[in-house]
Write an enzyme that holds these catalytic residues in place. Structure first.
Site, PDB file in Angstrom:
ATOM      1  N   THR A  13      10.921  46.091  29.939  1.00  0.00           N
ATOM      2  CA  THR A  13      10.519  46.533  31.269  1.00  0.00           C
ATOM      3  C   THR A  13      11.722  46.630  32.188  1.00  0.00           C
ATOM      4  O   THR A  13      12.698  45.917  32.031  1.00  0.00           O
ATOM      5  CB  THR A  13       9.574  45.493  31.902  1.00  0.00           C
ATOM      6  OG1 THR A  13      10.048  44.213  31.533  1.00  0.00           O
ATOM      7  CG2 THR A  13       8.162  45.690  31.482  1.00  0.00           C
ATOM      8  N   SER A 257      13.938  36.151  38.312  1.00  0.00           N
ATOM      9  CA  SER A 257      14.013  36.503  36.893  1.00  0.00           C
ATOM     10  C   SER A 257      12.714  37.156  36.449  1.00  0.00           C
ATOM     11  O   SER A 257      11.716  37.132  37.170  1.00  0.00           O
ATOM     12  CB  SER A 257      14.281  35.252  36.059  1.00  0.00           C
ATOM     13  OG  SER A 257      13.086  34.517  35.948  1.00  0.00           O
ATOM     14  N   LYS A 258      12.770  37.733  35.273  1.00  0.00           N
ATOM     15  CA  LYS A 258      11.571  38.393  34.748  1.00  0.00           C
ATOM     16  C   LYS A 258      10.423  37.382  34.616  1.00  0.00           C
ATOM     17  O   LYS A 258       9.271  37.730  34.762  1.00  0.00           O
ATOM     18  CB  LYS A 258      11.876  39.027  33.385  1.00  0.00           C
ATOM     19  CG  LYS A 258      12.853  40.193  33.503  1.00  0.00           C
ATOM     20  CD  LYS A 258      12.894  41.035  32.242  1.00  0.00           C
ATOM     21  CE  LYS A 258      13.730  42.296  32.476  1.00  0.00           C
ATOM     22  NZ  LYS A 258      13.727  43.226  31.358  1.00  0.00           N
ATOM     23  N   ARG A 259      10.767  36.145  34.334  1.00  0.00           N
ATOM     24  CA  ARG A 259       9.730  35.117  34.146  1.00  0.00           C
ATOM     25  C   ARG A 259       9.067  34.691  35.461  1.00  0.00           C
ATOM     26  O   ARG A 259       8.000  34.103  35.459  1.00  0.00           O
ATOM     27  CB  ARG A 259      10.318  33.894  33.445  1.00  0.00           C
ATOM     28  CG  ARG A 259      10.552  34.100  31.969  1.00  0.00           C
ATOM     29  CD  ARG A 259      11.173  32.866  31.359  1.00  0.00           C
ATOM     30  NE  ARG A 259      12.392  32.463  32.059  1.00  0.00           N
ATOM     31  CZ  ARG A 259      13.591  33.008  31.862  1.00  0.00           C
ATOM     32  NH1 ARG A 259      13.722  33.959  30.978  1.00  0.00           N
ATOM     33  NH2 ARG A 259      14.639  32.601  32.535  1.00  0.00           N
TER      34      ARG A 259
END
Ligand code: GLU
Length: 498
Positions: A13, A257-259
């Site tokens: 993504t 972050s992506k998380r």
């Protein structure tokens, strides 16, 4: 001619920070009458994720950041996907060798591991390379034999010691790197594939890029990039660099972050990512009910600070106000509440017919039957009351179907035994109305209340609850007019009988 590029790697993504990078590139290109290019940097095949390239293109289209050239958009400087350009990079690496600015290295992975474990802070560079297996340390004959035998070799950038490398970053000002601290980066791998550094510089040069606008994480690579331009003798046309500030977590500490999406329950991607691996799946701004204009406005102000107090900018206004000088060096906090605020403002300002088009697929997915006129009316009555586009059919479900639940507090307070017969009588009066416009209904109901010597507060809340179940819905007479006589009367009777 200003030429800028957005150069993502299709590794999954696209983080929302990547969309901001694309946006700033786009704004600069539009502002200066230049070209905005999409280049897909997919030389690292081990990190390639199927579908990622399509995702990137769709995200750019959704946000309206449509490239002038690039993968999927054509252009004279293609191909724009690095894996389709693979053949040319080896020649350029070779050119650098010939110019004395690169060399072959034959060290195996094990040999390098050994160096790393025996030497603290080992770097492959001017202080170590003469003790390693490369064409600078070996004799010409040895090197030729190794190459003739097909010994796996990489090509490394040769960095001379004792140089200061000055970068005039358009956002950060002067940034200086010392060449002694830089490693001789691998440019071409043993399989003939270029690394990011080589491919990126060759392509920026060939595509005549004038400004490199990218995330701060690439600043430390820029010294290598400058040396590559020098190595090739391309210094005169070297692009200018602008490194964008980091996007920080909602609470302000550390990089978003992506998380963090899952952690804070917020989208950190433009579009949802849907794959076979549920672990990887993530929500997107689009699917969460944002309109793209709001996302663009929100992202524009994430690190860029125009003069004045204006916060709502159309794309044209962004383009005319944009300048790299007004981008801050410090990190920008990802304030999701602010993103929601922008969405509300954009929905409120939107034309009702345009909103009806947005609402329609949501209504269809719920099998609601609604005419164009009805959807336009839904838009008009609800737009001040929603945050997300799905709210029209979610919180505003009662405009499309019977009330599911009546607000208990209001019922407890207002639905008194003595009111019940009066309410029934009012229902019959409403049923007799020949003019079902909001104004006529209001007149009728108010006269009725007056004649019964009641107060508006005795009756109007009950009408609202009967029609919408909640005190938060649109104005009651507007709602009744919109629902029409049959539906209104049915709802009033249903309520009387609960
Ligand atoms: N491919 C790099 C990335 O994924 C591009 C960095 C740059 O713009 O030079 O972000």
């Amino acid at each position: 001619m200003v030429r800028v590029r957005f150069a993502p790697s299709p590794t999954g993504t696209l983080h929302i920070g990547g969309v901001r990078t694309a946006l700033y590139n786009y704004l600069l290109a539009r502002k200066l009458g230049g070209q905005f290019i999409l280049r897909i940097e997919d030389t690292d095949q081990t990190r390639y994720v199927p579908g990622a390239e399509e995702y990137i293109i769709e995200a750019l289209r959704w946000t309206g950041l449509v490239p002038d050239e690039g993968v999927g958009f054509g252009g004279e400087y293609g191909p724009y996907r690095q894996s389709d350009r693979k053949a040319m990079y080896a020649e350029y690496a070779q050119q650098l060798i010939e110019r004395g600015n690169a060399y072959y290295a034959f060290d195996t992975a094990e040999e390098l591991d050994q160096q790393r474990s025996s030497t603290e802070n080992f770097i492959y560079g001017s202080s170590t390379r003469m003790g390693l297996r490369n064409s600078l340390a070996l004799s010409k004959a040895e090197t030729e034999t190794l190459l003739a035998n097909g010994t796996p070799a990489v090509i490394r950038l040769k960095i001379d010691p004792g140089q200061s490398i000055l970068i005039n970053d358009l956002i950060r000002g002067e940034v200086v790197f010392q060449s002694d601290e830089l490693d001789d980066k691998v440019l071409l791998k043993t399989d003939g594939m270029p690394t990011y550094h080589l491919a990126n510089i060759v392509d920026d040069h060939l595509m005549k890029i004038t400004h490199v606008i990218r995330g701060e994480e690439w600043l430390s690579s820029t010294a290598h990039h400058v040396l590559l331009y020098r190595g090739f003798g391309w210094e005169d046309t070297m692009p200018q660099f602008a490194h964008l500030p980091l996007i920080m977590k909602p609470e302000g500490n550390g990089k978003l972050s992506k998380r963090d999406g899952a952690k804070f329950g917020i989208p950190v991607f433009p579009l949802a990512w849907v794959s076979d691996d549920p672990e990887q799946n993530a929500p997107g701004f689009r699917e969460n009910g944002f309109v793209p204009e709001a996302v663009v406005n929100f992202l524009a102000l994430l690190g860029w600070h125009p003069e004045g107090e204006q916060e709502i900018f159309t794309m044209d206004e962004l383009i005319s106000a944009f300048s790299l000088e007004k981008i801050s060096k410090g990190g920008a906090r990802f304030d999701y509440e602010k993103a929601k605020w922008f969405n509300q403002k954009y929905i409120q300002a939107m034309d009702n017919v345009a909103l009806a088009n947005i609402i329609r697929p949501y209504a269809e997915s719920k099998n609601y039957t609604a005419t164009e006129d009805f959807l336009v009316k839904v838009a008009e009555l609800m737009k001040e009351r929603v945050t997300f586009v799905q709210d029209f059919t979610e919180t505003g479900y009662y405009l499309f179907e019977k009330v599911r639940i009546y607000d208990a507090d209001t019922v407890a307070k207002k639905w008194k035994p003595e009111v019940k017969p009066v309410f029934s009588e009012l229902t019959s009066v409403i049923e007799q109305c020949s003019d079902f416009s909001a104004a006529a209904l209001e007149e009728t109901v108010k006269t009725f209340i007056h004649d019964k010597a009641l107060k508006p507060g005795d009756i109007l809340p009950l009408l609202r609850i009967a029609l919408a179940g909640t005190m938060k819905g649109p104005a009651v007479f507007d709602m009744a007019a919109m629902l029409g006589k049959t539906e209104t009367v049915e709802r009033l009777r249903l309520f009387e009988n609960v």
